[in-house]
Design an enzyme around this catalytic site. Structure first.
Site: not given
Ligand SMILES: NC(=O)c1ccc[n+]([C@@H]2O[C@H](COP(=O)([O-])OP(=O)(O)OC[C@H]3O[C@@H](n4cnc5c(N)ncnc54)[C@H](OP(=O)(O)O)[C@@H]3O)[C@@H](O)[C@H]2O)c1
Length: 345
Positions: A14, A102, A131, A159, A162-163, A239, A246, A319
């Site tokens: 989600t 990583r 990213c 950056q 959305s990151g 940021r 980014h 990103n």
């Molecule tokens: N955004 C980027 O550009 C980017 C790029 C590379 C890596 N990342 C990494 O990817 C990860 C997620 O980033 P995001 O931007 O997608 O964050 P996000 O939009 O806040 O989404 C977080 C997701 O994790 C789920 N979640 C939280 N706690 C959980 C649990 N205990 N069990 C299972 N699912 C859980 C959330 O579910 P709910 O909806 O139910 O809360 C949601 O689906 C982070 O570690 C981030 O560092 C992000």
């Protein structure tokens, strides 16, 4: 795997990265026999529309993780720390988007098209890089090869919010509306207001360190992916109030000098890179043009006037796509191509 494809789990389905992974799996025709979305307890039972079906989000549990071939995980470092080893134990290969594994020696950190062969060394977990690192190394690899190695990088990033996840986009929009309505903006995601601002802090400052963890990731992951611990890297991560995409100013010093024209030629022939470099005509990479695309845009390619072995570049990418979801799916494709998934593991 069955005849139709693999049983694929998406942890964080989600979230911003997870929902982009779902799109990319479809766009690229990834062989999915069954999609199993996972999210937090908040989303348990929520239906995800995917490829004409509506699977329900599950909560991670020993029962729920059985029988998966592949898991693409993006639910934060602590979730991966706890669950990735258990998913591997249960038979899956995990492509992990968080920073947790990583830098582990036994875990390949793979950018498809840069160090694809590293995937061969996996023991169940493959890490997807940060990213900012991902987009930059795609542009640096051809320069590293042609310039007989990289001596030094000086990087400043700009950056997008959305990151930081979906909550950060909501906060940028709410703050922008508040400022325009002459009200006080509320800051909770970042230490200060991000709307109409630029924060010289992406990530947090670990105890005793004058660099943020985001800057350390850029330094350490770049060296690991490019396979050269000797590259000197200076990084400042900023940021900015951009939703997606980014941007990075990168000064790259190669061992053998490369001309800007040669660099343009090399980058133009690199799969996944598009050169946009007619600055006098106002054509250069911009976040609003990179958003929604998979390629990394490179422009403003010019000689550093203070160093004949160095070039300046402007590197921009979405990103959430090449910086996260697209590369994760490309890594999964590499695992299939090389028979490193399912029974080939
Ligand atoms: N955004 C980027 O550009 C980017 C790029 C590379 C890596 N990342 C990494 O990817 C990860 C997620 O980033 P995001 O931007 O997608 O964050 P996000 O939009 O806040 O989404 C977080 C997701 O994790 C789920 N979640 C939280 N706690 C959980 C649990 N205990 N069990 C299972 N699912 C859980 C959330 O579910 P709910 O909806 O139910 O809360 C949601 O689906 C982070 O570690 C981030 O560092 C992000």
């Amino acid at each position: 795997m069955n005849g139709d494809g693999y049983r694929v789990g998406v942890v964080g389905a989600t979230g911003l990265v997870g929902s982009t992974i779902l799109e990319v799996l479809l766009e690229r025709g990834f062989p999915v026999a069954e999609l199993v979305p996972f999210a937090s307890e908040r989303s348990a039972g929520r239906q995800i529309e995917w490829n004409g079906a509506t699977p329900e989000c599950r909560v991670l549990s020993e029962d729920a993780i059985q029988g998966l071939d592949l898991v693409l995980s993006s639910a934060g470092g602590s979730v991966s720390a706890e669950w990735a080893p258990r998913l591997v134990e249960a038979g899956a290969v995990v492509v992990d988007n968080t920073s947790h594994f990583r830098m582990d020696d036994g875990v390949p950190l793979v950018v498809a098209g840069v160090n694809s062969d590293a995937v061969e060394g996996h023991s169940g977990i493959v890490a997807n890089p940060n990213c900012s690192t991902m987009q930059m190394v795609l542009a640096l690899k051809p320069l590293q090869d042609a310039g007989m190695g990289i001596e030094r990088l000086v990087i400043s990033t700009y950056q997008a919010v959305s990151g930081t996840g979906k909550g950060a986009i909501d906060e940028l929009i709410a703050q922008t509306q508040a400022v325009l309505a002459d009200q006080d903006p509320v800051a909770s995601t970042y230490p200060h207001q991000i709307a109409f601002n630029a924060l010289p802090q992406a990530g947090s400052f670990p105890d005793g360190d004058d660099h943020t963890d985001e800057e350390r990731k850029l330094i350490n992951e770049t060296r690991k992916i490019l396979g050269d611990e000797g590259i000197r890297v200076s990084a400042t991560c900023v940021r900015v109030p951009v939703v997606t995409g980014h941007s990075e100013s990168v000064n790259v010093e190669t061992r053998e000098p490369l001309s800007p024209d040669r660099a343009r030629e090399l980058l133009a022939s690199t799969p996944g890179v598009t050169v946009v470099d007619e600055p006098a005509a106002g054509r250069y990479p911009m976040a609003i043009e990179a958003a929604g695309r998979d390629d990394v845009l490179v422009g403003r390619i010019r000689r550093d006037p203070g160093n004949e072995s160095a070039l300046d570049l402007w590197v921009v990418s979405d990103n959430l796509r090449k910086g996260a979801a697209t590369n994760a799916v490309q890594v999964a494709e590499l695992l299939i191509e090389r028979n490193l998934l399912g029974s080939g593991r």
